[in-house]
Design a protein around this motif. Structure first.
Motif, PDB file in Angstrom:
ATOM      1  N   SER A 157       0.744  -1.005   0.254  1.00 35.99           N
ATOM      2  CA  SER A 157       0.112   0.115   0.046  1.00 35.99           C
ATOM      3  C   SER A 157       0.696   1.185  -0.033  1.00 35.99           C
ATOM      4  O   SER A 157       1.976   1.080   0.239  1.00 35.99           O
ATOM      5  N   ASN A 158       0.279   2.305  -0.411  1.00 36.11           N
ATOM      6  CA  ASN A 158       1.026   3.527  -0.255  1.00 36.11           C
ATOM      7  C   ASN A 158       1.467   4.041   1.074  1.00 36.11           C
ATOM      8  O   ASN A 158       2.557   4.370   1.125  1.00 36.11           O
ATOM      9  N   ASP A 194     -14.837  14.201  -5.355  1.00 37.99           N
ATOM     10  CA  ASP A 194     -13.618  13.501  -6.144  1.00 37.99           C
ATOM     11  C   ASP A 194     -12.387  13.428  -5.523  1.00 37.99           C
ATOM     12  O   ASP A 194     -11.390  13.095  -6.011  1.00 37.99           O
ATOM     13  N   ASP A 205      -9.776  12.069  -3.109  1.00 41.05           N
ATOM     14  CA  ASP A 205      -9.530  10.722  -2.351  1.00 41.05           C
ATOM     15  C   ASP A 205      -8.130  10.888  -1.679  1.00 41.05           C
ATOM     16  O   ASP A 205      -7.768   9.580  -1.366  1.00 41.05           O
ATOM     17  N   SER A 206      -7.595  11.872  -1.654  1.00 39.99           N
ATOM     18  CA  SER A 206      -5.968  11.564  -1.155  1.00 39.99           C
ATOM     19  C   SER A 206      -6.015  11.440   0.316  1.00 39.99           C
ATOM     20  O   SER A 206      -4.952  10.982   0.883  1.00 39.99           O
ATOM     21  N   ASP A 259      -8.591   9.521   1.898  1.00 36.49           N
ATOM     22  CA  ASP A 259      -9.883   8.882   2.095  1.00 36.49           C
ATOM     23  C   ASP A 259      -9.785   7.773   3.172  1.00 36.49           C
ATOM     24  O   ASP A 259     -10.875   7.383   3.774  1.00 36.49           O
ATOM     25  N   SER A 310      -4.172   7.680   1.970  1.00 34.16           N
ATOM     26  CA  SER A 310      -5.007   7.204   0.788  1.00 34.16           C
ATOM     27  C   SER A 310      -5.045   5.716   0.270  1.00 34.16           C
ATOM     28  O   SER A 310      -4.012   5.048   0.522  1.00 34.16           O
ATOM     29  N   THR A 311      -6.227   5.004   0.087  1.00 35.01           N
ATOM     30  CA  THR A 311      -6.469   3.908  -0.495  1.00 35.01           C
ATOM     31  C   THR A 311      -5.776   4.050  -2.004  1.00 35.01           C
ATOM     32  O   THR A 311      -5.768   2.858  -2.573  1.00 35.01           O
ATOM     33  N   ASN A 312      -5.848   5.048  -2.599  1.00 34.89           N
ATOM     34  CA  ASN A 312      -5.376   5.340  -3.946  1.00 34.89           C
ATOM     35  C   ASN A 312      -3.625   5.330  -4.217  1.00 34.89           C
ATOM     36  O   ASN A 312      -3.251   6.378  -3.682  1.00 34.89           O
ATOM     37  N   THR A 360      -2.021   6.099  -6.422  1.00 31.05           N
ATOM     38  CA  THR A 360      -1.216   7.317  -7.386  1.00 31.05           C
ATOM     39  C   THR A 360      -1.158   8.650  -6.565  1.00 31.05           C
ATOM     40  O   THR A 360      -0.460   9.505  -6.829  1.00 31.05           O
ATOM     41  N   HIS A 361      -1.592   8.924  -5.235  1.00 31.88           N
ATOM     42  CA  HIS A 361      -1.069   9.890  -4.655  1.00 31.88           C
ATOM     43  C   HIS A 361       0.093   9.878  -3.967  1.00 31.88           C
ATOM     44  O   HIS A 361       0.527   8.803  -3.254  1.00 31.88           O
TER      45      HIS A 361
END
Length: 224
Positions: A2-3, A141, A143-144, A146, A195-197, A199-200
């Motif tokens: 994960s990030n 939108d 989500d950084s 989230d 974040s779960t994303n 890409t951040h």
């Protein structure tokens, strides 16, 4: 990975690199790991084979934090309590807080005193304590952050608290835009997503004059 796991490994690698000769042996001895295990935990090479890398278990992350006297990105249980601590009985009075703007939009709206009364939306909270509070809505939108404030959340910000402390959450203004991030003191200092994303990425800060601290996030909430 994960990030957040990657951020923890980067934090450990930076601390070891800054420690100089012999620091790995000292850290390993102090935290009860082998130097090989320590090297695997600090390996941030994305192409490294699985046998040469591993995530940092939370108990060891706490020991590393204690050794280096610093807060890594992964110690978020304590930070969550910091965002929404139990308030003492004397500060349980209700407070009206203006809902001004969405975070990660443009500049914040003008001060409440300059807004027409029909444009002000108010929310009521208890247990905020002393401070100058505003409420912001996280963009739908955005989500950084989230893992702690999903899109659509309301966050309460204390504008009177702009003293940056590593591992705490703040609203920053950079180049005319607001952003919600965790502050991580350096060197190098950076704004960390949670974040779960994946890409951040962290936003590294060269000079404190490059940004403005709007205030510290005191509370986060989301209606279901």
């Amino acid at each position: 990975m994960s990030n957040l796991d990657f951020e923890n490994k980067k934090w450990l690698a930076a601390k070891l690199d800054a420690g100089g000769h012999g620091v790995r042996t000292k850290v390993a001895d102090a935290t009860g790991v082998t130097t090989t295990q320590l090297s695997r935990m600090a390996n941030v090479d994305p192409k490294a084979p699985p046998k040469n890398t591993q995530n940092i278990p939370l108990p060891k992350l706490r020991e590393f934090a204690k050794y280096f006297n610093d807060t890594p990105p992964g110690l978020l249980i304590a930070h969550t309590r910091e965002i929404q601590p139990p308030a003492p009985a004397r500060s349980r009075e209700l407070q009206r807080v203006p809902l001004l703007e969405r975070v990660t939009a443009g500049r914040l709206k003008m001060p409440v005193s300059q807004l027409p009364p029909d444009e002000i939306k108010w929310m009521t909270f208890s247990g905020l304590g002393h401070g100058e509070f505003i409420a912001l809505k996280v963009e739908d939108d955005a989500d950084s952050m989230d893992r702690i404030s999903p899109p659509g959340s309301i966050i309460v910000v204390n504008k009177a608290d702009t003293d940056l402390k590593s591992g705490r959450y703040y609203i920053f203004e950079i180049a005319g835009k607001t952003t919600y991030k965790m502050w991580q003191a350096g060197p190098p200092s950076y704004l960390a997503p949670y974040s779960t994303n994946p890409t951040h990425k962290p936003q590294f800060i060269k000079r404190k004059s490059d940004f403005e601290v709007i205030g510290r996030v005191k509370r986060t909430l989301l209606d279901l």
